[in-house]
Design a protein around this motif. Structure first.
Motif, PDB file in Angstrom:
ATOM      1  N   ASP A 198       0.643  -1.259  -0.060  1.00  0.00           N
ATOM      2  CA  ASP A 198      -0.013  -0.126  -0.006  1.00  0.00           C
ATOM      3  C   ASP A 198       0.800   1.383   0.204  1.00  0.00           C
ATOM      4  O   ASP A 198       1.853   1.169   0.412  1.00  0.00           O
ATOM      5  CB  ASP A 198      -0.720   0.037   1.022  1.00  0.00           C
ATOM      6  N   GLN A 206      -2.661   9.115  -6.341  1.00  0.00           N
ATOM      7  CA  GLN A 206      -3.558   8.415  -5.907  1.00  0.00           C
ATOM      8  C   GLN A 206      -3.052   7.550  -4.860  1.00  0.00           C
ATOM      9  O   GLN A 206      -1.838   6.978  -5.189  1.00  0.00           O
ATOM     10  CB  GLN A 206      -4.606   7.783  -6.833  1.00  0.00           C
ATOM     11  N   ASP A 223      -3.690   4.171  -1.807  1.00  0.00           N
ATOM     12  CA  ASP A 223      -4.308   3.054  -1.535  1.00  0.00           C
ATOM     13  C   ASP A 223      -5.281   3.321  -0.199  1.00  0.00           C
ATOM     14  O   ASP A 223      -6.229   2.708   0.046  1.00  0.00           O
ATOM     15  CB  ASP A 223      -3.511   1.863  -1.295  1.00  0.00           C
ATOM     16  N   ALA A 224      -4.695   4.255   0.621  1.00  0.00           N
ATOM     17  CA  ALA A 224      -5.278   4.409   1.882  1.00  0.00           C
ATOM     18  C   ALA A 224      -4.854   5.939   2.484  1.00  0.00           C
ATOM     19  O   ALA A 224      -3.779   6.183   1.907  1.00  0.00           O
ATOM     20  CB  ALA A 224      -4.766   3.532   3.064  1.00  0.00           C
ATOM     21  N   LEU A 284      -8.276   8.608  -3.770  1.00  0.00           N
ATOM     22  CA  LEU A 284      -8.159   7.311  -3.531  1.00  0.00           C
ATOM     23  C   LEU A 284      -8.019   6.564  -4.645  1.00  0.00           C
ATOM     24  O   LEU A 284      -9.010   6.870  -5.823  1.00  0.00           O
ATOM     25  CB  LEU A 284      -9.609   6.777  -2.681  1.00  0.00           C
ATOM     26  N   ARG A 285      -7.479   5.424  -4.660  1.00  0.00           N
ATOM     27  CA  ARG A 285      -7.382   4.513  -5.911  1.00  0.00           C
ATOM     28  C   ARG A 285      -8.494   3.760  -5.856  1.00  0.00           C
ATOM     29  O   ARG A 285      -9.126   3.678  -4.778  1.00  0.00           O
ATOM     30  CB  ARG A 285      -6.069   3.814  -5.910  1.00  0.00           C
ATOM     31  N   GLY A 305      -9.539   1.703  -2.608  1.00  0.00           N
ATOM     32  CA  GLY A 305      -8.820   2.378  -1.515  1.00  0.00           C
ATOM     33  C   GLY A 305      -9.856   2.660  -0.623  1.00  0.00           C
ATOM     34  O   GLY A 305     -11.127   2.597  -0.642  1.00  0.00           O
ATOM     35  N   ARG A 306      -9.334   3.222   0.667  1.00  0.00           N
ATOM     36  CA  ARG A 306     -10.223   3.549   1.853  1.00  0.00           C
ATOM     37  C   ARG A 306      -9.574   4.718   2.647  1.00  0.00           C
ATOM     38  O   ARG A 306      -8.306   5.025   2.548  1.00  0.00           O
ATOM     39  CB  ARG A 306     -10.391   2.514   2.815  1.00  0.00           C
ATOM     40  N   GLN A 355     -14.974   4.071   1.628  1.00  0.00           N
ATOM     41  CA  GLN A 355     -14.141   3.272   0.693  1.00  0.00           C
ATOM     42  C   GLN A 355     -14.394   4.206  -0.708  1.00  0.00           C
ATOM     43  O   GLN A 355     -15.347   5.130  -0.652  1.00  0.00           O
ATOM     44  CB  GLN A 355     -15.127   2.104   0.432  1.00  0.00           C
ATOM     45  N   ALA A 356     -13.718   3.846  -1.444  1.00  0.00           N
ATOM     46  CA  ALA A 356     -13.421   4.732  -2.702  1.00  0.00           C
ATOM     47  C   ALA A 356     -14.732   4.673  -3.631  1.00  0.00           C
ATOM     48  O   ALA A 356     -14.859   5.900  -4.176  1.00  0.00           O
ATOM     49  CB  ALA A 356     -12.298   4.134  -3.803  1.00  0.00           C
TER      50      ALA A 356
END
Length: 215
Positions: free
Chosen positions: A81, A145, A147-148, A166-167, A170-171, A188-189
């Motif tokens: 990540d 972007q 992942d988190a 976010l990807r 992602g979150r 969440q994304a």
């Protein structure tokens, strides 16, 4: 009196963090290993593992250990990540995320705190994969972007501009609401939101609600 930090660190995990439903093994391992005392002012080191917030200067505070534990567990960081942290603070949470993820970019609005956090990381020989930038995250522009995303100060509402970073898959972790009733959420994304727990936290600079004037 000499403090056995490894012992009080273990006590923190067993008596504070684990009982608050932080059971993820990787998170518990990081909190049991990393020297939290190296990230607080020398005058507060005896309190480094207490269940309290600690002052960092510029009106900022270090979150309670239990909140840090719940934050890390909620993000469920994986070794691949890439993470964006909003609000570096002491650099301790940055170090924890750096141990769990591949890379951390941390934004801090106060230059002095950013410099001190980098010094803390270097002194503890941690954070080789953590990059700290001085920036106002609420006005930060990037094509990158992540992942988190972890917001370490409260917001009234989650900034839409951050969600755009976010990807897919992602979150974002945030604590939102109006003090003293706030909730920690994982967004969440795709826009879905999970409520995690109730708490109260100081607002991220620039994210506090506008004052309500009454006649």
């Amino acid at each position: 009196m000499t403090i056995d930090y490894s012992h009080v660190r273990e006590m923190m995990v067993e008596q504070q963090i684990r009982p608050w439903d932080v059971l993820e093994v990787r998170v518990l391992d990081v909190l049991a290993r990393l020297p939290r005392e190296a990230f607080v002012a020398e005058s507060h080191r005896a309190l480094a593992y207490a269940d309290i917030e600690l002052p960092l200067g510029h009106g900022q505070k270090m979150m309670k250990p239990v909140i840090e534990g719940r934050t890390l567990q909620a993000l469920d960081l994986q070794p691949t990540d890439e993470v964006l942290e909003i609000g570096t603070g002491s650099g301790f949470l940055s170090a924890c995320m750096g141990e769990l993820a591949r890379e951390v970019l941390s934004l801090e609005i106060h230059p002095e705190l950013a410099e001190r956090a980098r010094q803390n990381l270097d002194a503890a020989k941690l954070g080789s994969n953590v990059r700290i930038e001085v920036a106002d995250a609420l006005n930060w522009q990037s094509q990158r972007q992540f992942d988190a995303i972890c917001i370490t100060g409260a917001v009234e509402t989650v900034p839409v501009e951050l969600l755009k970073l976010l990807r897919t898959g992602g979150r974002l972790f945030a604590i939102r609401g109006v003090s003293p009733v706030m909730e920690a959420v994982l967004v969440q994304a795709d826009g879905s939101i999970a409520s995690l727990f109730e708490t109260d936290l100081d607002y991220l600079q620039g994210a506090a609600p506008a004052p309500q004037f009454q006649l």
